[in-house]
Scaffold this motif. Structure first.
Motif, mmCIF file in Angstrom:
data_model
loop_
_atom_site.group_PDB
_atom_site.id
_atom_site.type_symbol
_atom_site.label_atom_id
_atom_site.label_comp_id
_atom_site.label_asym_id
_atom_site.label_seq_id
_atom_site.Cartn_x
_atom_site.Cartn_y
_atom_site.Cartn_z
ATOM 1 N N ASN A 151 0.802 -1.220 0.000
ATOM 2 C CA ASN A 151 0.000 0.000 0.000
ATOM 3 C C ASN A 151 0.837 1.274 0.000
ATOM 4 O OD1 ASN A 151 0.188 -1.596 2.566
ATOM 5 N ND2 ASN A 151 -0.265 0.394 3.487
ATOM 6 N N GLU A 152 2.099 1.197 0.463
ATOM 7 C CA GLU A 152 2.918 2.410 0.524
ATOM 8 C C GLU A 152 3.798 2.572 -0.724
ATOM 9 O OE1 GLU A 152 4.211 3.497 4.778
ATOM 10 O OE2 GLU A 152 4.171 1.310 4.725
ATOM 11 N N THR A 153 4.634 1.553 -0.994
ATOM 12 C CA THR A 153 5.561 1.661 -2.138
ATOM 13 C C THR A 153 4.891 1.254 -3.442
ATOM 14 O OG1 THR A 153 6.266 -0.627 -1.867
ATOM 15 C CG2 THR A 153 7.545 1.059 -0.693
ATOM 16 N N GLY A 154 3.855 0.423 -3.365
ATOM 17 C CA GLY A 154 3.237 -0.135 -4.569
ATOM 18 C C GLY A 154 3.988 -1.354 -5.096
ATOM 19 N N ALA A 155 5.069 -1.765 -4.421
ATOM 20 C CA ALA A 155 5.872 -2.903 -4.908
ATOM 21 C C ALA A 155 5.009 -4.167 -4.982
ATOM 22 C CB ALA A 155 7.070 -3.137 -3.992
ATOM 23 N N ILE A 156 5.158 -4.882 -6.088
ATOM 24 C CA ILE A 156 4.361 -6.094 -6.338
ATOM 25 C C ILE A 156 5.230 -7.318 -6.050
ATOM 26 C CG2 ILE A 156 3.168 -7.405 -8.155
ATOM 27 C CD1 ILE A 156 2.642 -4.635 -9.515
ATOM 28 N N MET A 264 -2.987 5.997 -15.604
ATOM 29 C CA MET A 264 -2.344 6.257 -14.307
ATOM 30 C C MET A 264 -0.828 6.171 -14.443
ATOM 31 S SD MET A 264 -4.803 4.615 -11.387
ATOM 32 C CE MET A 264 -4.765 2.929 -11.937
ATOM 33 N N ARG A 265 -0.349 5.171 -15.206
ATOM 34 C CA ARG A 265 1.096 5.004 -15.356
ATOM 35 C C ARG A 265 1.712 6.241 -16.031
ATOM 36 N NH1 ARG A 265 1.163 0.182 -17.072
ATOM 37 N NH2 ARG A 265 1.816 -0.820 -15.164
ATOM 38 N N ARG A 266 1.014 6.763 -17.038
ATOM 39 C CA ARG A 266 1.526 7.937 -17.747
ATOM 40 C C ARG A 266 1.660 9.121 -16.777
ATOM 41 N NH1 ARG A 266 -2.659 9.729 -21.029
ATOM 42 N NH2 ARG A 266 -3.005 11.321 -19.451
ATOM 43 N N MET A 267 0.624 9.336 -15.968
ATOM 44 C CA MET A 267 0.650 10.460 -15.012
ATOM 45 C C MET A 267 1.688 10.202 -13.925
ATOM 46 S SD MET A 267 -3.322 11.562 -14.554
ATOM 47 C CE MET A 267 -4.060 9.961 -14.373
ATOM 48 N N ARG A 268 1.765 8.955 -13.487
ATOM 49 C CA ARG A 268 2.720 8.592 -12.438
ATOM 50 C C ARG A 268 4.165 8.841 -12.924
ATOM 51 N NH1 ARG A 268 4.453 3.336 -10.718
ATOM 52 N NH2 ARG A 268 5.068 3.087 -12.896
ATOM 53 N N ASP A 269 4.436 8.469 -14.182
ATOM 54 C CA ASP A 269 5.789 8.654 -14.709
ATOM 55 C C ASP A 269 6.142 10.140 -14.788
ATOM 56 O OD1 ASP A 269 6.015 5.960 -14.817
ATOM 57 O OD2 ASP A 269 5.822 5.784 -16.998
ATOM 58 N N ARG A 270 5.180 10.938 -15.180
ATOM 59 C CA ARG A 270 5.421 12.397 -15.248
ATOM 60 C C ARG A 270 5.684 12.943 -13.847
ATOM 61 N NH1 ARG A 270 7.563 16.531 -15.289
ATOM 62 N NH2 ARG A 270 6.479 18.519 -15.123
ATOM 63 N N LEU A 271 4.859 12.521 -12.913
ATOM 64 C CA LEU A 271 4.997 12.958 -11.520
ATOM 65 C C LEU A 271 6.372 12.560 -10.983
ATOM 66 C CD1 LEU A 271 3.812 13.975 -8.827
ATOM 67 C CD2 LEU A 271 2.755 11.743 -8.535
ATOM 68 N N GLU A 272 6.745 11.337 -11.259
ATOM 69 C CA GLU A 272 8.007 10.815 -10.737
ATOM 70 C C GLU A 272 9.203 11.541 -11.357
ATOM 71 O OE1 GLU A 272 7.414 6.726 -9.495
ATOM 72 O OE2 GLU A 272 9.148 6.331 -10.762
ATOM 73 N N ALA A 273 9.108 11.836 -12.655
ATOM 74 C CA ALA A 273 10.211 12.555 -13.313
ATOM 75 C C ALA A 273 10.375 13.919 -12.649
ATOM 76 C CB ALA A 273 9.917 12.697 -14.799
ATOM 77 N N GLY A 274 9.267 14.582 -12.364
ATOM 78 C CA GLY A 274 9.312 15.896 -11.715
ATOM 79 C C GLY A 274 9.908 15.799 -10.322
ATOM 80 N N PHE A 283 11.014 5.498 -3.779
ATOM 81 C CA PHE A 283 11.259 4.133 -3.305
ATOM 82 C C PHE A 283 10.699 3.075 -4.267
ATOM 83 C CE2 PHE A 283 10.973 6.958 0.404
ATOM 84 C CZ PHE A 283 12.265 6.821 0.866
ATOM 85 N N SER A 284 11.383 1.930 -4.277
ATOM 86 C CA SER A 284 10.954 0.731 -5.026
ATOM 87 C C SER A 284 10.878 0.926 -6.539
ATOM 88 C CB SER A 284 9.603 0.211 -4.505
ATOM 89 O OG SER A 284 9.740 -0.264 -3.195
ATOM 90 N N THR A 285 11.684 1.860 -7.077
ATOM 91 C CA THR A 285 11.630 2.077 -8.533
ATOM 92 C C THR A 285 12.268 0.915 -9.302
ATOM 93 O OG1 THR A 285 13.634 3.365 -8.278
ATOM 94 C CG2 THR A 285 11.598 4.603 -8.552
ATOM 95 N N GLY A 286 13.052 0.080 -8.591
ATOM 96 C CA GLY A 286 13.758 -1.001 -9.282
ATOM 97 C C GLY A 286 12.936 -2.270 -9.453
ATOM 98 N N VAL A 287 11.688 -2.259 -8.976
ATOM 99 C CA VAL A 287 10.866 -3.463 -9.108
ATOM 100 C C VAL A 287 9.508 -3.114 -9.724
ATOM 101 C CG1 VAL A 287 11.885 -4.813 -7.230
ATOM 102 C CG2 VAL A 287 10.061 -3.186 -6.703
ATOM 103 N N GLU A 288 8.797 -4.153 -10.088
ATOM 104 C CA GLU A 288 7.466 -3.953 -10.648
ATOM 105 C C GLU A 288 6.588 -3.306 -9.578
ATOM 106 O OE1 GLU A 288 4.187 -6.614 -12.805
ATOM 107 O OE2 GLU A 288 6.009 -7.682 -12.208
ATOM 108 N N ARG A 289 5.888 -2.259 -9.976
ATOM 109 C CA ARG A 289 5.060 -1.525 -9.000
ATOM 110 C C ARG A 289 3.665 -1.276 -9.542
ATOM 111 N NH1 ARG A 289 7.420 4.019 -8.136
ATOM 112 N NH2 ARG A 289 8.253 3.514 -10.183
ATOM 113 N N LEU A 290 2.765 -0.908 -8.634
ATOM 114 C CA LEU A 290 1.431 -0.502 -9.062
ATOM 115 C C LEU A 290 1.570 0.735 -9.947
ATOM 116 C CD1 LEU A 290 -0.522 -0.789 -5.685
ATOM 117 C CD2 LEU A 290 -0.562 -2.384 -7.618
ATOM 118 N N PRO A 291 0.700 0.883 -10.953
ATOM 119 C CA PRO A 291 0.858 2.012 -11.878
ATOM 120 C C PRO A 291 0.466 3.364 -11.299
ATOM 121 C CG PRO A 291 -1.083 0.720 -12.445
ATOM 122 C CD PRO A 291 -0.390 -0.024 -11.344
ATOM 123 N N ASN A 292 -0.143 3.378 -10.101
ATOM 124 C CA ASN A 292 -0.694 4.643 -9.590
ATOM 125 C C ASN A 292 0.067 5.229 -8.401
ATOM 126 O OD1 ASN A 292 -1.412 2.792 -7.531
ATOM 127 N ND2 ASN A 292 -3.067 4.161 -6.911
#
Ligand code: PLP
Length: 383
Positions: A151-156, A264-274, A283-292
Motif C-alpha cells: 500500500n505504501e511503495t506499490g511494490a508487487i 495512471m502510469r503515464r501520469m505517475r511517470d510524469r509525476l516521478e520525473a518531476g 522508493f521501489s523504482t527497481g521493481v514492478e510496482r502498481l501504476p498509480n
C-alpha cells in the motif's frame, strides 16, 4: 465555490463511482429486504447478493462459492488468519515484514495462542527475500501471508512463484490483494493461493464491503457466529447495498483496467520525473510496482510537515508515518527495506486514480516546489 482539494490519496480510499452508486440506490430505498426473509423483499435481496458474488468471483477468476463477503479488507485478513489458525494445532505462521497492520496484528494475536510468528525480510526494493521465505517453509510454516502489492511503495510480489515454491510444504497461502485489484490483473487461480483478501472502497466501491476468496478445503472458524450467513463462516445480516456496490465496482474495475492503468502510469511517470528532478528519492523504482503509486522523500523535509503544508495548499496526499501515537513512527515498510529512520520519516505517498488528471499532477509539482522552498526558508530562519 466549494473548496475541493485535489485528491491524490487513492490508496487510502476512492470516491464512489457514480455508476456504483446508481446500482446501490434501490437497495437503500425501496429494495430494503433482509436477504434471509422468505418473501419477495428477501428474495430480491438474496438475488442481488448472488449476482454481486458472481461479479466479484468473475473479477478475480474464482468460483462464486469461494467468495465470503465481509465488512472490509481488515475483517477478511482477520478471518483468514484467526479463522484458519483456529482450526489447526498451533505451529509456525510466516508473514512478510511489510504486511498491512490488519495482517500483522492478528498474526501477533495468534502468538498468544501458541503460534510462532516469523516475519520474512524484504530487500532494499521491498521484495521478499527468497532465502528467508524458504527458511520459513523449512521451519514448518503452516500458514503464509504475503501481500500482492504494498500500500505504501506499490511494490508487487511474485506471489505465483512463491506459491509454487511453497507447494511441497503443504501450507495455506494467503495473499492480501486489496491494493492490487483494479490496478493490475488479479487471478485467484493463476496465483494459486488458498485465500485472497479484497476490499470494495479501494476500487470505486463503497465503504462497508470486503471479501475473503477462499479455497473450500481451508477450514475456517467464524469470527462472528450467529444466523449462519455466508455458509456459516460470517454471520450477520448482509449489507446488501454495499455488497451490490462491491459487485458493480469489481465489474467496472476489471473492464476498465487496461485503459485506467495506462492513464495512471503515464501520469505517475510524469509525476516521478518531476520529483526526481527536484532531488526526491523515490522508493521501489527497481521493481514492478502498481501504476498509480509514488512513495518518495526529500532530504531534510519531514513527511508529516510536508503533508500538512500540501493540505493547506489544496492537495490531499499521505505521509508514510503510522499515526496511531502522538509522535508518529516512521514507515515500517521503509524500515524493513533498510531505509534509515530519518529518511523514512520524510516519506510521502501520492496515489492516483480514476479522476486524477495531467493538470492536477502539474499543479501538484508546482505546489510542492513552492512548499519545499518555504519549508527550507523557515528552517534556515530557525537556525
Ligand atoms: N490491506 C491493505 C494492503 C490495505 O492497504 C488496506 C487498507 O488500507 C487494507 C488491507 C484494509 O482494508 P479495509 O480498509 O477495507 O479494511
Amino acid at each position: 465555490m466549494v473548496f475541493a482539494p485535489a485528491y491524490l490519496d487513492y490508496n487510502a480510499t476512492t470516491p464512489l463511482d457514480p455508476r456504483v452508486l446508481e446500482a446501490m440506490l434501490p437497495h437503500l430505498r425501496e429494495r430494503f429486504g433482509n436477504a434471509s426473509s422468505r418473501h419477495e423483499y428477501g428474495r430480491h435481496a438474496r438475488r442481488a447478493i448472488d449476482e454481486a458474488r458472481q461479479q466479484v468471483a468473475a473479477a478475480v477468476g474464482a468460483h462464486p462459492t469461494e467468495v465470503v463477503f465481509t465488512s472490509c479488507g481488515s475483517e477478511a485478513n482477520n478471518l483468514f488468519l484467526k479463522g484458519a489458525g483456529g482450526c489447526m494445532r498451533a505451529g509456525v505462521l510466516a508473514i512478510s515484514a511489510i504486511e498491512h497492520p490488519c495482517v500483522r496484528e492478528p498474526a501477533r494475536q495468534l502468538v498468544r495462542g501458541g503460534w510462532q510468528l516469523r516475519e520474512i525480510t524484504v530487500d532494499a526494493q521491498g521484495r521478499l527475500d527468497g532465502e528467508d521465505f524458504a527458511a520459513a517453509l523449512v521451519a514448518g510454516a503452516k500458514m503464509v501471508s504475503v501481500m500482492l502489492a504494498n500500500n505504501e511503495t506499490g511494490a508487487i510480489q511474485d506471489v505465483a512463484a512463491l506459491v509454487m515454491r511453497a507447494k511441497p510444504f503443504r501450507v495455506w497461502f494467503h495473499t492480501d490483494a486489496v491494493q492490487a485489484l483494479g490496478k493490475i490483473p488479479v487471478n485467484f487461480r493463476s496465483l494459486g493461493v488458498s485465500a485472497m483478501t479484497l476490499s470494495a472502497h479501494k476500487i470505486g466501491g463503497p465503504l462497508g464491503a470486503g471479501a475473503l476468496v477462499i479455497d473450500k478445503r481451508v477450514e475456517l472458524a467464524p469470527l462472528i457466529a450467529g444466523g449462519g450467513q455466508e455458509r456459516g463462516v460470517r454471520s450477520g445480516t448482509e449489507n446488501v447495498a454495499a455488497i451490490v456496490g462491491f459487485g458493480r465496482a469489481c465489474e467496472l474495475a476489471v473492464s476498465e483496467l487496461r485503459e485506467s492503468a495506462r492513464r495512471m502510469r503515464r501520469m505517475r511517470d510524469r509525476l516521478e520525473a518531476g520529483l526526481i528532478a527536484s532531488g526526491a528519492r523515490v522508493f521501489s523504482t527497481g521493481v514492478e510496482r502498481l501504476p498509480n503509486t509514488v512513495f518518495f522523500a526529500l532530504a531534510g523535509i519531514d513527511g508529516e510537515t510536508l503533508v500538512a503544508h500540501l493540505d493547506r495548499a489544496g492537495f490531499a496526499v499521505a505521509s508514510g508515518s503510522a499515526c496511531s501515537s502522538a509522535s508518529p513512527e516512521p514507515s515500517r515498510t521503509l524500515l524493513a527495506m533498510g531505509v534509515d529512520p530519518v529518511t523514512a520519516k520524510g516519506a510521502v505517498r501520492v496515489s492516483l486514480g480514476r479522476s486524477s488528471s495531467d493538470e492536477e499532477v502539474e499543479r501538484f509539482l508546482d505546489a510542492l516546489a513552492e512548499t519545499v522552498t518555504r519549508l527550507k526558508q523557515m528552517a534556515a530562519i530557525a537556525v
